[in-house]
Each structure stands twice: as structure tokens, then as C-alpha cells.
Design a protein around this motif. Structure first.
Motif, PDB file in Angstrom:
ATOM      1  N   ALA A 143      -2.534   1.058  11.227  1.00  0.00           N
ATOM      2  CA  ALA A 143      -1.943  -0.276  11.214  1.00  0.00           C
ATOM      3  C   ALA A 143      -0.525  -0.168  10.659  1.00  0.00           C
ATOM      4  CB  ALA A 143      -2.783  -1.217  10.363  1.00  0.00           C
ATOM      5  N   HIS A 144       0.433  -0.120  11.556  1.00  0.00           N
ATOM      6  CA  HIS A 144       1.819   0.066  11.127  1.00  0.00           C
ATOM      7  C   HIS A 144       2.304  -1.105  10.290  1.00  0.00           C
ATOM      8  CE1 HIS A 144       1.882   3.334  13.888  1.00  0.00           C
ATOM      9  NE2 HIS A 144       1.558   2.540  14.902  1.00  0.00           N
ATOM     10  N   LEU A 145       1.719  -2.269  10.571  1.00  0.00           N
ATOM     11  CA  LEU A 145       2.216  -3.457   9.889  1.00  0.00           C
ATOM     12  C   LEU A 145       1.620  -3.599   8.489  1.00  0.00           C
ATOM     13  CD1 LEU A 145       2.124  -5.935  12.876  1.00  0.00           C
ATOM     14  CD2 LEU A 145       4.151  -5.118  11.688  1.00  0.00           C
ATOM     15  N   TYR A 146       0.676  -2.738   8.164  1.00  0.00           N
ATOM     16  CA  TYR A 146       0.082  -2.795   6.827  1.00  0.00           C
ATOM     17  C   TYR A 146       0.900  -1.902   5.925  1.00  0.00           C
ATOM     18  CZ  TYR A 146      -3.363  -2.424   3.111  1.00  0.00           C
ATOM     19  OH  TYR A 146      -4.007  -2.455   1.899  1.00  0.00           O
ATOM     20  N   THR A 147       1.654  -2.505   5.017  1.00  0.00           N
ATOM     21  CA  THR A 147       2.688  -1.756   4.310  1.00  0.00           C
ATOM     22  C   THR A 147       2.396  -1.517   2.838  1.00  0.00           C
ATOM     23  OG1 THR A 147       3.805  -3.851   4.087  1.00  0.00           O
ATOM     24  CG2 THR A 147       4.605  -2.369   5.799  1.00  0.00           C
ATOM     25  N   LEU A 148       1.222  -1.918   2.377  1.00  0.00           N
ATOM     26  CA  LEU A 148       0.957  -1.708   0.956  1.00  0.00           C
ATOM     27  C   LEU A 148       0.827  -0.214   0.699  1.00  0.00           C
ATOM     28  CD1 LEU A 148      -1.463  -4.639   0.238  1.00  0.00           C
ATOM     29  CD2 LEU A 148       0.965  -4.425  -0.268  1.00  0.00           C
ATOM     30  N   ALA A 149       1.593   0.282  -0.241  1.00  0.00           N
ATOM     31  CA  ALA A 149       1.854   1.714  -0.295  1.00  0.00           C
ATOM     32  C   ALA A 149       0.643   2.641  -0.491  1.00  0.00           C
ATOM     33  CB  ALA A 149       2.953   1.990  -1.301  1.00  0.00           C
ATOM     34  N   PRO A 150       0.207   2.937  -1.707  1.00  0.00           N
ATOM     35  CA  PRO A 150      -0.783   4.009  -1.776  1.00  0.00           C
ATOM     36  C   PRO A 150      -2.075   3.522  -1.154  1.00  0.00           C
ATOM     37  CG  PRO A 150      -0.467   3.021  -3.927  1.00  0.00           C
ATOM     38  CD  PRO A 150       0.401   2.275  -2.994  1.00  0.00           C
TER      39      PRO A 150
ATOM     40  N   LEU B  64     -10.134  -1.382  15.922  1.00  0.00           N
ATOM     41  CA  LEU B  64      -8.848  -1.807  15.358  1.00  0.00           C
ATOM     42  C   LEU B  64      -8.730  -1.370  13.904  1.00  0.00           C
ATOM     43  CD1 LEU B  64      -8.354  -5.380  16.828  1.00  0.00           C
ATOM     44  CD2 LEU B  64      -6.988  -3.345  17.250  1.00  0.00           C
ATOM     45  N   LEU B  65      -9.826  -1.503  13.161  1.00  0.00           N
ATOM     46  CA  LEU B  65      -9.782  -1.112  11.745  1.00  0.00           C
ATOM     47  C   LEU B  65      -9.573   0.391  11.606  1.00  0.00           C
ATOM     48  CD1 LEU B  65     -12.383  -3.258   9.816  1.00  0.00           C
ATOM     49  CD2 LEU B  65     -10.074  -2.720   9.091  1.00  0.00           C
TER      50      LEU B  65
ATOM     51  N   HIS C 214      -7.273   4.416   5.031  1.00  0.00           N
ATOM     52  CA  HIS C 214      -5.870   4.756   5.329  1.00  0.00           C
ATOM     53  C   HIS C 214      -5.054   3.500   5.104  1.00  0.00           C
ATOM     54  CE1 HIS C 214      -5.928   2.396   8.945  1.00  0.00           C
ATOM     55  NE2 HIS C 214      -7.136   2.840   9.106  1.00  0.00           N
TER      56      HIS C 214
ATOM     57  N   ALA D 138       0.408  -1.020  -5.501  1.00  0.00           N
ATOM     58  CA  ALA D 138       0.646  -0.779  -4.083  1.00  0.00           C
ATOM     59  C   ALA D 138       2.123  -0.887  -3.747  1.00  0.00           C
ATOM     60  CB  ALA D 138      -0.161  -1.766  -3.245  1.00  0.00           C
TER      61      ALA D 138
ATOM     62  N   ALA E 252      -7.917   2.281  13.815  1.00  0.00           N
ATOM     63  CA  ALA E 252      -6.603   2.687  14.305  1.00  0.00           C
ATOM     64  C   ALA E 252      -5.559   2.500  13.208  1.00  0.00           C
ATOM     65  CB  ALA E 252      -6.237   1.854  15.526  1.00  0.00           C
TER      66      ALA E 252
ATOM     67  N   ARG F 101       7.480 -10.175  10.559  1.00  0.00           N
ATOM     68  CA  ARG F 101       7.642  -8.754  10.885  1.00  0.00           C
ATOM     69  C   ARG F 101       7.223  -8.441  12.313  1.00  0.00           C
ATOM     70  NH1 ARG F 101       4.802  -5.093   7.374  1.00  0.00           N
ATOM     71  NH2 ARG F 101       3.270  -6.696   6.862  1.00  0.00           N
TER      72      ARG F 101
ATOM     73  N   LEU G 135      -6.659  -7.459   9.233  1.00  0.00           N
ATOM     74  CA  LEU G 135      -7.941  -7.004   8.687  1.00  0.00           C
ATOM     75  C   LEU G 135      -7.725  -6.175   7.422  1.00  0.00           C
ATOM     76  CD1 LEU G 135      -9.784  -6.015  11.984  1.00  0.00           C
ATOM     77  CD2 LEU G 135     -10.268  -7.957  10.495  1.00  0.00           C
ATOM     78  N   HIS G 136      -6.705  -5.318   7.452  1.00  0.00           N
ATOM     79  CA  HIS G 136      -6.445  -4.492   6.283  1.00  0.00           C
ATOM     80  C   HIS G 136      -6.044  -5.334   5.071  1.00  0.00           C
ATOM     81  CE1 HIS G 136      -6.360  -1.091   9.127  1.00  0.00           C
ATOM     82  NE2 HIS G 136      -6.725  -0.390   8.066  1.00  0.00           N
ATOM     83  N   TYR G 137      -5.225  -6.339   5.307  1.00  0.00           N
ATOM     84  CA  TYR G 137      -4.829  -7.202   4.184  1.00  0.00           C
ATOM     85  C   TYR G 137      -6.027  -7.949   3.627  1.00  0.00           C
ATOM     86  CZ  TYR G 137       0.116  -6.287   4.738  1.00  0.00           C
ATOM     87  OH  TYR G 137       1.332  -5.670   4.764  1.00  0.00           O
TER      88      TYR G 137
ATOM     89  N   ALA H 119      -5.096  -5.670  13.447  1.00  0.00           N
ATOM     90  CA  ALA H 119      -5.497  -4.567  12.571  1.00  0.00           C
ATOM     91  C   ALA H 119      -4.920  -4.768  11.172  1.00  0.00           C
ATOM     92  CB  ALA H 119      -5.027  -3.251  13.165  1.00  0.00           C
ATOM     93  N   ALA H 120      -3.623  -5.115  11.120  1.00  0.00           N
ATOM     94  CA  ALA H 120      -2.987  -5.286   9.818  1.00  0.00           C
ATOM     95  C   ALA H 120      -3.637  -6.434   9.057  1.00  0.00           C
ATOM     96  CB  ALA H 120      -1.499  -5.540  10.004  1.00  0.00           C
TER      97      ALA H 120
ATOM     98  N   LEU I 126       2.047 -12.494   9.076  1.00  0.00           N
ATOM     99  CA  LEU I 126       2.688 -11.341   9.705  1.00  0.00           C
ATOM    100  C   LEU I 126       3.849 -11.754  10.607  1.00  0.00           C
ATOM    101  CD1 LEU I 126      -0.613  -9.477  10.265  1.00  0.00           C
ATOM    102  CD2 LEU I 126       1.406  -8.395   9.275  1.00  0.00           C
TER     103      LEU I 126
ATOM    104  N   THR J  16     -12.136   2.322   5.723  1.00  0.00           N
ATOM    105  CA  THR J  16     -11.593   3.228   6.722  1.00  0.00           C
ATOM    106  C   THR J  16     -10.637   4.248   6.115  1.00  0.00           C
ATOM    107  OG1 THR J  16     -10.036   1.499   7.159  1.00  0.00           O
ATOM    108  CG2 THR J  16     -11.845   1.736   8.697  1.00  0.00           C
TER     109      THR J  16
END
Lengths: 266, 413, 409
Positions: free
Chosen positions: B397-404, B392-393, B412, A207, B395, A113, A140-142, A137-138, A110, B410
């Protein structure tokens, strides 16, 4: 008409007298999975290295049409700048930060960015703390995206081989790329892992990230690729949709050799 | 609320529920603050102050000063993984700059140094104002940070032993300059701080605040040194656990991958050189006041090795390790001076032999514990409790940019 | 100052002599680095120990210098093997037995050195000193036997490889250097010493030729000729050894690729040990000749500067190359001898230039600088050598005479 996201024009890379790449013309369409295949030693990784700035091309152009940042000729840029411009890559021989936990590997991804510098880190400004939360947070999402959320606290070096590949992909995705370059991601994987990987690559494309894939195993890429380029001896010998390429006599010859099977596809 | 907590030192550890770290840190700070009282003379008017003159506190102070230096070296060696053999340059420069500033006087002819031939010079000391030590430490640190950057320009592309040998070469050249350009350094004889030139700090004494001169056995200097060490620890830790620290770790572990992750390697190395130099300069200033004399001759390459030894012994890149390594090594140096009596036989390690201990330590540590006695932990840069992680999960995540939005738990993206 | 003055005969002779000595030390670095990519920091200490061994042999037994040098060479070959065995070998492969023995030996030796020092300080004589001295001699001998056995592969199979990272190896080397230096100081004190004039052949001090015209006339002394001849013969011999013998071929194979060499049946560890031994023997000769040349400089710290400078010479000539070490040594020797003069000369030229373009202030300032620097420029001689080393590493890390793309740090 849609223009290619990545275009190389007469890309050449010589090492002394060795012409590792000659006049490579690639066109990677946005939203596609494009594959670059060829037998071992064909110069595929050299193309990747020249595109991602590991070394500068000897001649020729690399043009990227970034949907938000505009069109640039990135030939000769430093690798970190190319990454920040939206081209992320993985390596054939995995390059993870072995002694860092899985989640920190993604956090490093990250980096381009995020912005906070030395002073805000030392004084722990609200902006810094907010950014750290966002990074976490990001990350974790990745990890969730590639299916490694459970392993977030493990050291990267302790992951299974297939998971290391996934982590490298997660890290590359974290840099926010428009184009993801995968260098033989299936190398060393068993058939089950390979199937899951192909699924993941499709998911990445869906994605919104265009994928350029290197493989030497032709069968593997035929299912997922929208378009295939074939290299041999440093040159492009064929390109087209998978079905067309598969039956191209030059491709068959490059893979099987003029006399038959001694090349195989080891 | 979490952010408010995290703003303060140890806030991270409290937030993550790492109570062991919290308690031990508080205990160490309390012990260091109480140490003069514990070793002081109960009959003295101020037990705490009398303790500042004790042997134990003196040795502790020695450790504290060198720990600041070791933490500074650790930035480059531990975080970016480059073996800097020329760190003594910062120590020497910091100490010499400190002395030059303190000995700088305004004479009718202009500015001059009370060094060597000019020792008898009279005039108004320029940095003789009360509390100047803070200004001086900042100047010394800044100059050393600049030297760090300057030295970084040619060495940016180097790694491994070539980086080590080039920093060593530069340090040797600087050493020769300091030794021979005696107008600024006192040359082979060095410089001395007399009472008049000593900097001051405010101190509560006899019911009132007043300025006291700093000597190595004064309470004011002990507290100053502890404060500097404390700030250095906080600074190192915060840099380590930030985007900068992760970039350094990436460079240390795999430079190619670091570049591929968009890290401008040169930039982050330069930041490390500057921070390391800054801390070296501040440590040099402390060293100067502590020692009271500075001779260029004694600030040679072995000082680099000595400090490196503390870092290596404790564990490169581990703050706890560097602190404990410094404590072990530099108190050992003092302990080696003790005479032990065993059955009427007086045993004493000759001071000449102390470097033998360091040499063997380097060999043995590298063989059996190459990561040091107290190695760097393998935890996350920002430890987060399970509850916080859920938040955190949840909330955005603006930095998570993978589209759909891929349907994660969670839901989103 | 004119260029003729700077490159006058005394300087040239000095440069050649220094260069020859640096070349002799540099081969030790270059061969070891070529094979295991390690800056053997302790090489300077081998040089120092060699000098002491010869000095003590001359002082205590009155043996002729040549015999003393031969003894020093043997001692240093053993020392080189010991350094590899106790410090570096355990980093290359894990073998608990070797680990334990080498550590116990190293520690015991260090403790005995301390004991020896303490006995001397307390002016104890007689049996205790004899015992300690005997033990001091026996420990390295015992270790040496083990080292040789281990190299011959008789000490059992090593238990796996150690991921020896280069930083650890370098730090170990620094530790070894520090230890050896301190031990030397304990055994032989930090005093400066010299070979007694009576121990040196009269030929050494005799003027063989006189070259140049006054006032820059220079006498070439016997010792200088000895240094040149010795260096030339040794370097040619070493070159022949590496080029034409079986062992030399094994060394070159290891320098190319240790794994493949091992697969081809080369005993890599014994080749490395041999390399240490040969380099150390060269360092011993260089040490004695250096002491003879400079005079009165034998001390435990004498090895540090020549050591680092010789490493610079090795880099300069292209690491791994023996011919390069000779060339690098000469270039470094010249730099050290004339660097100061050339700098002053350059500054003077610059001052003239500034005057010529009409900037009198700049000219006067530079001339003041030159005048101020001139008396102490000779104190900077090592700085020029270091400066050249840094420059070469930055600009041509493959060395002045090597090819890019070769092995380097």
C-alpha cells in the motif's frame, strides 16, 4: 541543531474586541508529542483553528518546516491547502461523515494524496482502478493501525464514542500528515479508553508523525508529552518539560485559581 | 482481470457478488428494450416499431426524458446537498439551444434563425446534417455546463436556503430573458420544429440502413433516449463511487471536516455544477426533440419543482431512487389523465389537480420518509468481496505512509 | 432618458406604493424566519387566499370592503395557523396524533377541492355541491380547533423531537405552496379577476393631490394614500406589539434562542403559531390592497412573485427585523420601479463615454442595444428586484441595515 517542525511567531487572533489569542509562540519539535494545555476557555482551540486555517490569524506567522516540501509560512492559507501540506487535525466535537461507512471516512482522508479526476472516473481508466485499489488497501491499513478493521463496514455514526475518536484519528492520518493536531481526543472517554488512546498517540509518534495535543486535563498529558505549553486567558503562561511545568506556580494558579479549587478542571 | 471487469457497467456489482443488483438491472434494461414489442400490434409489419406509437411507450419515453433531467439535478441536490431551485435554466437553455441550432440557416446575408418573423427564411440549414443530434446534445450540454459554472461563481459560498433562493432568483431572471428576447427563443409563442428541421438517426428499415427523422413516436428516438439515460446512469454511478463522489459526500455531510481532509470544497462544488448543468442541457435537448415545440413560457420555475419532486420522492442521492421516483411521478402524471369508471361513475382527476398531488407528496415524503422512498444505500463507495479484500491487504500500500511497520496481520507498511 | 424622467413623480409614487405593500408581506417572512429559520414559501399563497376571501365576500354578500378585509384577515390568521399545524409543526416535534389528524385533514381537503371542481365541471348543482362546500368549510375549522388546542398544549405530550433538517422544512414549504396554489385554482379557477369598481369606495379612484410639472405630472389617488397610511399604521402597531407586549417579548425571546425561551416557560409552539397568524393577517391586507392597486390581477398564481420579492425585501432589511422589512420593501419597490430606467440611463451614459474616448463602434452598438431594449425594459421589472435580492444575499447577507454576525442562512 534540529529546527522546530511547526513554529508560531506572535500569533494573534482577535474576534472584534475579544483577544482570543495574544502573541502565541509555539515550537513543536519533529518527532515529539507536544501538548497545549490550559483551563477551559483559555483559547487553545482558537490556536488550532488559526494554525489549520479554519480562520486566518489576525497577525503573526505560522511556519512549517516540512521535511520534503520545504519551509512555508502557512498563515492565512485555506484549510484544505494546509491539510495537503501535511497538517492534519481532529475536532473537539467529533466531525465525522456520519452517514458514510467507516472505511469511506478514511478514504476521504486519502483525498489530498490522490489525483484521479472526473474523466478517469467516468471512463474507468486503468489508472483510476489502480488508484482505487491503492486507496482501499491504504484505508484498510490505517483502520488496522487504529484497531478499527473489524468495523470497516459500519456507519461512522453507529460506532461507540471512543471508536469515533479513533476513526477521526485514522482519517486524519490518512491525509499523510507530518504533524497531527488532536483537539481534546480524550474528552468524554473513560479511564480505560483514555489509557488506550495515550498508547495510540505514542504509536503515532513512533510511526514518524509529530503530535500536537490539546488537553485541559493536565494529569493526562504529563505522561506522554515531551514538551508542554500552558495557556490561560489567551496567552501562553508557561512552557517546558512536563515536570517543570507541573510545579510552575503560574500554572497552578491558572488551574486552581488564586483562592483555591473553584475552577477545578471540569 | 478484476480491472477489466470493473471497466464495464455492472462490473462492480459482479465483482462484489451483488447478483440482485446485476439481475434487476439487466431485467429492467431488457424490459425497456422489449416494451415496444410487448405493446405493439402483432399484425403490424414490425411489431416493435408499431409498439413505439403505443401509449405505454409514450409514457415511458416521457419518464425517460425526465429521468435524465432528474439525475442531472440529483448531482447537485443529492450528492453535494445543495437545494438547486433553478434547475429549469438548464432544461430551458438545452431545449432552446437545440432548437436554435436546428433552425439555424445559412442565407446569402449570413446566418439567421428560422424563428418568428424569419420563419419563411430559406437557405441551407447549418445543423441539418445527418446525425447532428449528437453534436447538438454535446453543444447544449457544454453550454449548460458553462452556465452551471458561471452560476456557481457567485453561489459558491452559499448553503441551505440562501443557496436555494439565489438559484431561484437567477432562474427567474433567465426566465424573463428567455420570455422577452424572442429573437432567440420565439418569446411567448415559442418555437416549432418542422419536418425539414428534425434531426436524423440511422435506422435499419426495409432491408437497408438509412437516416430517419426523429419524432417522439419513432423507434430511433426511443432508443436514443434510452441510450442517453443509460449513459447518464452509468456516469452518475461512476462519479458517485469515486474519489469525486466521496468528496461530494464529504461536502454534503460536513463541510468543515471536508476542508480539514484536504478537499477543495469550491472546486468540487464547481465540478458538480458543471456535470449537473451538462446533464440538464442534454436532457433539455432530448426534451426539445421529444416535445417538438419549445415555449419559454412553459419552462418556468414549476418545472424545477416538478423535477425536484421526483428526486425528493425517490430519494436524494440514490440513483435507483431517482429513477423510480421519476417513473412513479411522471407516469402518475399520465395516469392522472385517465378516466376510471367505477360503477357507472366516471372518475377523473382533473389535469389542474396534478400539481396538488405533487405538493402533497412533497409534504408527506418530507415528513415520513425524508430520505425518500428508495433512499441512498449506506454501503461502501467501492464494495469489495472478502477475497479481494485479503488480496488488497496483502498487496503493498503505497499510500500507507506510517513509518516503521507496525506489526499488523499482514506485516508491512 | 434623463434621471429626472426616471425618478419622476409617477415612478416615485409607484415605488412607494409597491414598497409599502412589499413591507406588509415581508413582515410575515421576516418574523417566521427570525424564529424558525424557514423561508415560508406558502406565505405568498396566504396573500393570495386573503385576496380571494375578500373578493368573494364582496361579491357574494356585498359587504363593505373594510369588513371584507377584516374577514380576510381572520381567514388568513386561521390559514397561517393551519399551515404551521399541518406542515411545519410535525417537522418540529413528533406527535403521532397530530400527524394523523393533520394529514387526514390535508388529504381530505385536497380531495374535496378536486370533487368541488369536478362537480362544477359537470355543472352539478344543489345538494352535492352544498355538502362538499360545507365539508370544505368544516375541515379547516376542525383542524383549526385542533391547531389551537395543540398550541395550548392540550393535545398530549409530543413524543420526542424530530431532527428537522432545514432542507426538509424548505421542501415542505414548497410543497405547501404548490398545494395551496392548486387548491385555489380548483376552487376559484385560473381566471384573472378584480374587485368590481362598485365595491370600492369612490374615494379610492379620486385624485387627492397632483404633484410635479407636466409632462411628468402625477396624480396621487385615494387608494395610494390608503395603502401608505394602512402600511404605516400597521407597521407601527406591529412594532409596538413586538416591543412592548408580553407576547412580543416572548417572540423576541424565541428568535434569540428557542430552547432557553422554552426553559423560561415560554410556550414556543404557540408563539410560533401566533407569529404565523400575525404575519398572515398582514399578508391578507397586503393582498387586497395589492389587488386594488394593480387591478384585475387576482389569480391563484398572484402570490408567487410578490411573495418571493417580499422575501427579498426581508433579506434586504436584515432578516428578523420589522423596521428592516419596511426599509427593504421600499428599496425593492424603488428598484422594481426605476431599475429598468436606470439601466437604460447607465447604458446611454456608457455609450456617451465610449463616444467621448473615440470608440464610435462601441457607442453605436450600445445605442442600438438601448434602442432595442427600451420598448421591453418594463417587462424586466421583476428581474431587477430579483437581481437586487441576489446581490444583497451575496454581498450583505445580514441585510442592508442589519449587523454582520447575526442569524442568517
Amino acid at each position: 541543531m534540529v529546527e522546530p517542525l511547526l513554529e508560531t511567531r506572535k500569533l494573534c487572533r482577535y474576534f472584534g474586541g475579544v483577544k482570543a489569542n495574544r502573541d502565541i509562540d509555539l515550537r513543536v519539535m519533529p518527532g515529539s508529542i507536544t501538548s497545549l494545555i490550559g483551563p477551559n476557555g483559555a483559547g487553545k482551540t482558537t490556536v488550532f483553528n488559526a494554525i489549520t486555517g479554519i480562520f486566518a490569524p489576525t497577525s503573526g506567522e505560522v511556519i512549517v518546516r516540512h521535511p520534503r516540501l520545504g519551509t512555508r509560512s502557512i498563515g492565512g492559507w485555506r484549510p484544505d491547502r494546509i491539510c495537503a501540506f501535511g497538517l492534519a487535525r481532529t475536532f473537539q466535537n467529533i466531525h465525522l461523515f456520519a452517514d458514510l461507512p467507516v472505511i469511506d471516512n478514511v478514504k476521504v482522508g486519502l483525498h489530498p494524496r490522490t489525483r484521479r479526476g472526473v474523466l478517469s472516473a467516468i471512463f474507468r481508466t486503468p489508472g483510476f482502478l489502480r488508484e482505487e485499489d491503492e486507496i482501499h488497501a491504504a484505508a484498510l491499513h490505517y483502520l488496522a493501525f487504529v484497531g478499527l478493521l473489524e468495523a470497516e463496514h459500519d456507519l461512522a455514526t453507529n460506532l461507540a464514542y471512543g471508536d469515533q475518536r479513533k476513526l477521526e484519528i485514522a482519517r486524519a492520518l490518512a491525509t499523510g500528515p507530518v504533524l497531527l493536531l488532536l483537539d481534546e481526543p480524550a474528552a468524554g472517554m473513560n479511564p480505560t479508553e483514555t489509557l488506550a488512546l495515550m498508547e495510540l498517540i505514542r504509536k503515532i509518534r513512533d510511526a514518524g508523525v509529530t503530535v500536537l495535543l490539546i488537553e485541559h486535563d493536565m494529569k493526562l498529558v504529563m505522561n506522554i508529552s515531551d514538551y508542554v505549553y500552558v495557556m490561560d486567558h489567551g496567552e501562553l503562561i508557561a512552557h517546558g518539560p512536563p515536570v517543570a511545568v507541573r510545579s510552575d506556580p503560574r500554572v497552578i494558579e491558572a488551574y486552581l485559581g488564586p483562592g483555591g479549587g473553584e475552577h477545578g478542571h471540569g | 482481470m478484476r480491472h477489466l471487469l470493473r471497466f464495464f457497467p455492472l462490473g462492480d456489482a459482479i465483482a462484489a457478488g451483488r447478483w440482485g443488483v446485476v439481475l434487476s438491472s439487466v431485467a429492467v434494461v431488457a424490459l425497456l428494450l422489449a416494451l415496444p414489442w410487448l405493446t405493439g400490434d402483432p399484425a403490424a409489419p414490425s411489431r416493435w416499431l408499431s409498439g413505439c406509437e403505443s401509449r405505454v411507450v409514450n409514457v415511458t419515453l416521457f419518464v425517460v426524458v425526465y429521468a435524465v433531467l432528474a439525475l442531472g439535478l440529483n448531482i447537485v441536490v443529492g450528492y453535494t446537498g445543495l437545494l438547486d431551485l433553478g434547475y429549469v435554466t438548464f432544461l430551458a437553455t438545452g431545449a432552446i439551444v437545440t432548437f436554435d441550432l436546428l433552425l439555424l440557416v445559412r442565407t446569402p446575408e449570413g446566418l439567421a434563425l428560422r424563428v418568428g418573423e424569419n420563419a419563411g427564411l430559406t437557405g441551407q440549414p447549418v445543423f441539418g446534417f445527418d446525425g447532428s443530434i449528437f453534436v447538438i446534445m454535446l453543444i447544449a450540454g457544454t453550454i449548460c455546463a458553462l452556465i452551471g459554472l458561471l452560476r456557481g461563481i457567485p453561489t459558491l459560498k452559499l448553503t441551505g436556503d440562501y443557496y436555494a433562493i439565489v438559484t431561484l432568483g437567477i432562474a427567474e431572471i433567465v426566465f424573463l430573458v428567455y420570455l422577452n428576447e424572442s429573437a432567440f427563443t420565439g418569446g411567448a409563442f415559442g418555437m416549432k420544429l418542422d419536418f425539414a428541421a428534425r434531426p436524423t438517426l440511422p435506422w435499419f428499415e426495409d432491408g437497408q440502413w438509412r437516416w430517419v427523422k426523429l419524432y417522439h413516436d419513432t423507434g430511433a428516438f426511443y432508443l436514443l433516449a434510452l441510450a442517453v439515460l443509460g449513459l447518464t446512469v452509468v456516469l452518475s454511478d461512476r462519479l458517485d463511487r469515486s474519489r469525486i463522489g466521496r468528496a461530494w459526500a464529504a461536502i454534503r455531510l460536513d463541510e468543515t471536516a471536508a476542508r480539514a481532509c484536504g478537499i477543495d470544497v469550491s472546486r468540487y462544488k464547481m465540478i458538480a455544477f458543471a456535470v449537473s448543468g451538462f446533464l440538464g442541457g442534454v436532457g433539455g435537448a432530448l426534451y426539445a426533440i421529444w416535445a417538438g415545440t419549445v415555449a419559454a413560457k412553459s419552462l418556468d420555475i414549476w418545472q424545477s419543482i416538478l423535477i425536484l419532486c421526483a428526486v425528493v420522492l425517490g430519494g436524494m442521492g440514490s440513483i435507483r431512487g431517482v429513477l423510480l421516483g421519476s417513473a412513479m411521478l411522471f407516469s402518475l402524471r399520465e395516469l392522472l389523465r385517465e378516466t376510471i369508471s367505477v360503477g357507472g361513475l366516471e372518475l377523473r382527476v382533473p389535469p389542474e389537480a396534478s400539481f396538488l398531488v405533487y405538493g402533497l407528496l412533497l409534504i408527506f415524503v418530507m415528513r415520513f420518509r425524508p430520505k425518500g422512498l428508495f433512499p441512498r444505500g449506506s454501503g461502501e463507495s467501492v464494495p469489495v468481496s472478502v477475497r479481494e479484500e485479503k488480496e488488497l491487504l496483502a498487496a503493498p500500500a503505497h499510500l500507507y505512509t506510517l513509518a516503521p511497520a507496525e506489526p499488523t496481520e499482514t506485516g508491512h507498511g | 432618458m434623463t434621471l429626472a424622467e426616471i425618478f419622476s413623480w409617477p415612478h416615485v409614487i409607484d415605488a412607494l406604493t409597491l414598497g409599502a405593500l412589499y413591507a406588509l408581506i415581508a413582515v410575515g417572512y421576516t418574523m417566521v424566519y427570525g424564529i424558525i429559520q424557514l423561508i415560508n414559501f406558502a406565505h405568498g399563497e396566504v396573500f393570495m387566499v386573503g385576496t380571494y376571501v375578500a373578493l368573494l365576500a364582496v361579491l357574494h354578500t356585498g359587504m363593505p370592503l373594510v369588513a371584507a378585509i377584516a374577514l380576510a384577515m381572520l381567514a388568513c390568521m386561521a390559514l397561517g395557523l393551519l399551515i404551521d399545524f399541518t406542515a411545519y409543526l410535525p417537522l418540529r416535534r413528533r406527535s403521532p396524533g397530530v400527524d394523523a389528524v393533520s394529514i387526514a385533514g390535508l388529504t381530505a381537503f385536497a380531495l374535496l377541492a378536486v370533487a368541488y371542481f369536478e362537480l362544477g365541471r359537470r355543472e352539478v348543482t344543489g345538494l352535492p355541491v352544498l355538502l362538499v362546500t360545507a365539508a370544505l368549510a368544516l375541515i379547516p375549522l376542525g383542524l383549526l380547533v385542533l391547531a389551537l388546542l395543540s398550541m395550548a398544549g392540550r393535545l398530549g405530550r409530543p413524543k420526542g423531537q424530530v431532527a428537522s433538517d432545514r432542507l426538509s422544512a424548505l421542501i415542505t414549504a414548497i410543497g405547501m405552496s404548490l398545494s395551496l396554489q392548486t387548491i385555489a385554482q380548483l376552487l376559484w379557477t385560473a381566471d384573472y379577476r378584480a374587485f368590481p369598481a362598485s365595491a370600492l369606495p369612490a374615494f379610492f379612484g379620486r385624485t387627492i393631490w397632483t404633484v410635479g410639472e407636466p409632462p411628468h405630472q402625477a396624480a396621487i389617488l385615494g387608494k395610494e394614500i390608503v395603502i401608505w397610511v394602512a402600511a404605516a399604521v400597521l407597521m407601527v402597531g406591529l412594532g409596538a406589539l413586538v416591543s412592548f407586549t408580553r407576547t412580543g417579548r416572548a417572540m423576541r425571546a424565541c428568535a434569540q434562542d428557542k430552547e432557553t425561551a422554552a426553559l423560561m416557560g415560554v410556550n414556543v409552539n404557540s408563539v410560533i403559531g401566533f407569529t404565523f397568524a400575525v404575519g398572515s393577517a398582514m399578508a391578507a391586507i397586503a393582498g387586497v390592497l395589492y389587488a386594488v392597486k394593480v387591478g384585475g390581477n387576482i389569480s391563484p398564481r398572484m402570490g408567487y412573485y410578490p411573495g418571493v420579492i417580499a422575501f427579498a425585501a426581508a433579506v434586504l432589511g436584515g432578516i428578523g427585523s420589522i423596521r428592516g422589512a419596511v426599509a427593504g420593501g421600499l428599496v425593492i419597490g424603488i428598484t422594481q420601479s426605476v431599475g429598468g430606467g436606470v439601466t437604460l440611463w447607465g447604458l446611454e451614459r456608457l455609450a456617451h463615454g465610449l463616444g467621448a474616448i473615440g470608440w464610435e463602434g462601441g457607442r453605436a452598438g450600445l445605442e442600438r442595444l438601448v434602442a432595442a431594449l427600451a420598448p421591453r425594459i418594463s417587462a424586466y421589472d421583476f428581474a431587477f428586484a430579483f437581481g437586487l435580492m441576489i446581490l444583497v444575499i451575496l454581498v450583505r447577507p445580514w441585510g442592508l441595515f442589519g449587523k454582520p454576525g447575526g442569524k442568517r442562512a
